[in-house]
Design an enzyme around this catalytic site. Structure first.
Site, PDB file in Angstrom:
ATOM      1  N   GLY A 179      -1.046   5.855  -1.407  1.00 41.58           N
ATOM      2  CA  GLY A 179      -0.166   5.033  -0.573  1.00 41.58           C
ATOM      3  C   GLY A 179       0.449   3.912  -1.382  1.00 41.58           C
ATOM      4  O   GLY A 179       0.675   4.049  -2.589  1.00 41.58           O
ATOM      5  N   GLY A 234      -6.174   8.674  -2.054  1.00 40.19           N
ATOM      6  CA  GLY A 234      -5.142   8.010  -1.237  1.00 40.19           C
ATOM      7  C   GLY A 234      -3.990   7.571  -2.119  1.00 40.19           C
ATOM      8  O   GLY A 234      -4.173   6.733  -3.005  1.00 40.19           O
ATOM      9  N   VAL A 251      -0.650   0.797  -2.390  1.00 44.49           N
ATOM     10  CA  VAL A 251      -1.368   0.173  -3.509  1.00 44.49           C
ATOM     11  C   VAL A 251      -1.510   1.157  -4.671  1.00 44.49           C
ATOM     12  O   VAL A 251      -1.232   0.817  -5.828  1.00 44.49           O
ATOM     13  CB  VAL A 251      -2.766  -0.341  -3.078  1.00 44.49           C
ATOM     14  CG1 VAL A 251      -3.482  -0.944  -4.273  1.00 44.49           C
ATOM     15  CG2 VAL A 251      -2.651  -1.376  -1.976  1.00 44.49           C
ATOM     16  N   ALA A 252      -1.940   2.393  -4.372  1.00 41.72           N
ATOM     17  CA  ALA A 252      -2.132   3.380  -5.449  1.00 41.72           C
ATOM     18  C   ALA A 252      -0.831   3.568  -6.228  1.00 41.72           C
ATOM     19  O   ALA A 252      -0.846   3.675  -7.454  1.00 41.72           O
ATOM     20  CB  ALA A 252      -2.620   4.693  -4.855  1.00 41.72           C
ATOM     21  N   LYS A 300      -8.709 -12.969  11.204  1.00 37.69           N
ATOM     22  CA  LYS A 300      -8.082 -11.660  11.457  1.00 37.69           C
ATOM     23  C   LYS A 300      -7.555 -11.658  12.886  1.00 37.69           C
ATOM     24  O   LYS A 300      -8.136 -12.289  13.772  1.00 37.69           O
ATOM     25  CB  LYS A 300      -9.140 -10.555  11.331  1.00 37.69           C
ATOM     26  CG  LYS A 300      -8.538  -9.191  11.120  1.00 37.69           C
ATOM     27  CD  LYS A 300      -8.170  -8.973   9.676  1.00 37.69           C
ATOM     28  CE  LYS A 300      -7.506  -7.652   9.441  1.00 37.69           C
ATOM     29  NZ  LYS A 300      -7.205  -7.442   8.013  1.00 37.69           N
TER      30      LYS A 300
HETATM   31  P1  NAD Z   1      -1.324   2.990   2.768  1.00 34.45           P
HETATM   32  O1  NAD Z   1      -1.417   3.315   4.212  1.00 34.45           O
HETATM   33  O2  NAD Z   1       0.010   2.753   2.145  1.00 34.45           O
HETATM   34  O3  NAD Z   1      -2.037   4.156   1.904  1.00 34.45           O
HETATM   35  C1  NAD Z   1      -3.251   4.719   2.228  1.00 34.45           C
HETATM   36  C2  NAD Z   1      -3.141   6.215   1.937  1.00 34.45           C
HETATM   37  O4  NAD Z   1      -4.458   6.784   2.052  1.00 34.45           O
HETATM   38  C3  NAD Z   1      -2.246   6.977   2.923  1.00 34.45           C
HETATM   39  O5  NAD Z   1      -1.280   7.712   2.204  1.00 34.45           O
HETATM   40  C4  NAD Z   1      -3.227   7.898   3.664  1.00 34.45           C
HETATM   41  O6  NAD Z   1      -2.660   9.153   3.977  1.00 34.45           O
HETATM   42  C5  NAD Z   1      -4.323   8.067   2.644  1.00 34.45           C
HETATM   43  N1  NAD Z   1      -5.625   8.490   3.178  1.00 34.45           N
HETATM   44  C6  NAD Z   1      -6.243   8.064   4.312  1.00 34.45           C
HETATM   45  N2  NAD Z   1      -7.450   8.660   4.427  1.00 34.45           N
HETATM   46  C7  NAD Z   1      -7.593   9.458   3.330  1.00 34.45           C
HETATM   47  C8  NAD Z   1      -8.625  10.312   2.860  1.00 34.45           C
HETATM   48  N3  NAD Z   1      -9.768  10.490   3.542  1.00 34.45           N
HETATM   49  N4  NAD Z   1      -8.429  11.003   1.702  1.00 34.45           N
HETATM   50  C9  NAD Z   1      -7.272  10.852   1.010  1.00 34.45           C
HETATM   51  N5  NAD Z   1      -6.249  10.048   1.400  1.00 34.45           N
HETATM   52  C10 NAD Z   1      -6.422   9.361   2.550  1.00 34.45           C
HETATM   53  O7  NAD Z   1      -2.282   1.733   2.561  1.00 34.45           O
HETATM   54  P2  NAD Z   1      -2.308   0.721   1.333  1.00 34.45           P
HETATM   55  O8  NAD Z   1      -1.583  -0.500   1.709  1.00 34.45           O
HETATM   56  O9  NAD Z   1      -2.015   1.421   0.073  1.00 34.45           O
HETATM   57  O10 NAD Z   1      -3.863   0.299   1.368  1.00 34.45           O
HETATM   58  C11 NAD Z   1      -4.862   1.158   0.871  1.00 34.45           C
HETATM   59  C12 NAD Z   1      -6.215   0.488   1.054  1.00 34.45           C
HETATM   60  O11 NAD Z   1      -6.230  -0.740   0.326  1.00 34.45           O
HETATM   61  C13 NAD Z   1      -6.552   0.124   2.504  1.00 34.45           C
HETATM   62  O12 NAD Z   1      -7.951   0.249   2.690  1.00 34.45           O
HETATM   63  C14 NAD Z   1      -6.153  -1.329   2.600  1.00 34.45           C
HETATM   64  O13 NAD Z   1      -6.873  -2.003   3.621  1.00 34.45           O
HETATM   65  C15 NAD Z   1      -6.550  -1.806   1.226  1.00 34.45           C
HETATM   66  N6  NAD Z   1      -5.842  -3.010   0.800  1.00 34.45           N
HETATM   67  C16 NAD Z   1      -4.493  -3.026   0.753  1.00 34.45           C
HETATM   68  C17 NAD Z   1      -3.837  -4.158   0.318  1.00 34.45           C
HETATM   69  C18 NAD Z   1      -2.328  -4.206   0.207  1.00 34.45           C
HETATM   70  O14 NAD Z   1      -1.807  -5.134  -0.445  1.00 34.45           O
HETATM   71  N7  NAD Z   1      -1.607  -3.252   0.758  1.00 34.45           N
HETATM   72  C19 NAD Z   1      -4.558  -5.302  -0.038  1.00 34.45           C
HETATM   73  C20 NAD Z   1      -5.950  -5.258   0.012  1.00 34.45           C
HETATM   74  C21 NAD Z   1      -6.587  -4.102   0.448  1.00 34.45           C
END
Ligand code: NAD
Length: 357
Positions: free
Chosen positions: A182, A180, A184-185, A80
């Site tokens: 974002g 959340g 991934v969702a 990291k």
């Molecule tokens: P992102 O920033 O696109 O989405 C995260 C969302 O969560 C944001 O919209 C944010 O407003 C929301 N959020 C934060 N705190 C919150 C809470 N307490 N209640 C409700 N919503 C909340 O990030 P992402 O890329 O979608 O990643 C989401 C998670 O998955 C992270 O923990 C990331 O480390 C993990 N992850 C992502 C990937 C990837 O490919 N992007 C891979 C492995 C793990």
């Protein structure tokens, strides 16, 4: 924290500190374990207040990457990078290029990609100075946005959990509460919709909630209420530490399966879930789709079909984690750790055989 003692306890190999005061760069790169291959991990930009916090963060995140890549069957280790800066105000091309030059000095022992605070444009600045960067756009010869495969992998993990708890590996009629909305969702939800799941979503940000509503989801305007929702699956797709002594007793689901990294505040949260009969899908097992996708970009032309096939196999990995947890009467978090550790140990044994050490 005594740094070397901590590194010895948790098996870290290396911690590098890079400073360039001309461009305001203060960065750390942690390499946890390279038994299976070069360390891979994201570059995080975060304005940690103390050096102690920054080092703890980068060491912890590097270790989690070792477990993720090992459990996914990849020939990659865990690493990291952390640039101590405010991603809203401190990012410059000069900063990223200086970081890229430092990263290059590690000679490929650590390969970097995106993480919190980094955009693809930032990553491309780093890539100007070193070839040890992945997750770059398809137009630049990379594998593109990793969250697409991450979403697919979480869906596969959820199907494996549904098979165990509900007896069917389809999510038809299953209620999924997504925390959340974002990147991934947004890529997970279409798979759930296609199966016929009912989806309730929330997000801290009103814009993200509006996007969820526009995508036809039921939306909770109070993000805190997601823990109390009656549902079959709670899907944490926001930040870490959300499974803890305060939230686990509130959950009304039978499964927890989502993308967020480091969901468990500690092992007690995993034990509490087990005691309540809630099946927990270990985060690094089901969210490995992104790193799997990236692994198909390293040292060869990107192959989407192969990356997809390996991501689909997260279903089998999750089934085997559940089986081990049941056989040994341990938590799924412990079963996943054993799976990851055993693969590394096996590689060490093979090395010892070859070197006679
Ligand atoms: P992102 O920033 O696109 O989405 C995260 C969302 O969560 C944001 O919209 C944010 O407003 C929301 N959020 C934060 N705190 C919150 C809470 N307490 N209640 C409700 N919503 C909340 O990030 P992402 O890329 O979608 O990643 C989401 C998670 O998955 C992270 O923990 C990331 O480390 C993990 N992850 C992502 C990937 C990837 O490919 N992007 C891979 C492995 C793990």
């Amino acid at each position: 924290m005594n740094i070397t003692e901590h590194m010895e306890t948790f098996g870290h190999e290396q911690l590098s500190v890079f400073v360039d005061k001309n461009v305001g760069l203060k960065a750390y790169v942690a390499i946890h374990d390279t038994t299976l291959g070069p360390a891979l991990g994201g570059i995080r930009i975060w304005p940690h207040e103390t050096e102690q916090q920054a080092i703890e963060d980068v060491l912890r995140l590097a270790r989690a990457m070792t477990y993720k890549s090992s459990a996914a069957g990849l020939y990659l280790g865990g690493g990291k990078a952390l640039i101590v800066a405010d991603p809203r105000t401190d990012k410059t091309e000069a900063l990223f290029r200086a970081f890229g030059r430092f990263l290059d000095t590690l000679g490929g022992r650590c390969i970097a990609t995106e993480d919190v605070g980094m955009t693809v444009a930032d990553l491309l600045h780093v890539a100007q100075e070193t070839k040890h960067v992945t997750g770059i756009p398809v137009s630049h010869g990379g594998s593109g946005d990793p969250s697409i495969m991450t979403g697919l992998g979480v869906y596969q993990g959820m199907r494996a959990c549904a098979k165990e708890v509900l007896g069917v590996d389809s999510l038809r009629g299953v209620i999924v509460a997504v925390q959340g909305y974002g990147k991934v969702a947004s890529h997970l939800v279409p798979h759930l919709k296609k199966d016929g799941a009912r989806i309730i979503a929330t997000d801290l940000f009103p814009e993200a909630r509006a996007r969820a509503a526009a995508d036809g989801l039921e939306v909770l305007n109070d993000p805190e209420a997601i823990y109390d929702i009656q549902c079959d699956v709670f899907a944490p797709c926001a930040l870490g530490g959300v499974l803890n002594g305060e939230t686990v007793p509130r959950l009304q689901s039978r499964i927890v399966c989502g993308s967020a990294n480091n969901q468990l505040l500690d092992i007690n949260a995993a034990k509490a879930l087990k005691e309540r009969g809630i099946l927990y899908a270990p985060d690094y097992v089901v969210n490995a789709g992104g790193v799997i996708n990236i692994s198909f970009e390293i040292g060869r032309p990107y192959e989407e079909a192969a990356a997809r096939e390996k991501t689909l196999a997260i279903y089998n990995t999750m089934r085997s984690v559940i089986a081990t947890a049941k056989d040994r009467d341990i938590t799924t978090a412990e079963a996943a750790d054993r799976l990851a550790e055993e693969r590394i140990e096996q590689m060490r044994r093979i090395r010892r055989m070859h070197t006679g050490a």
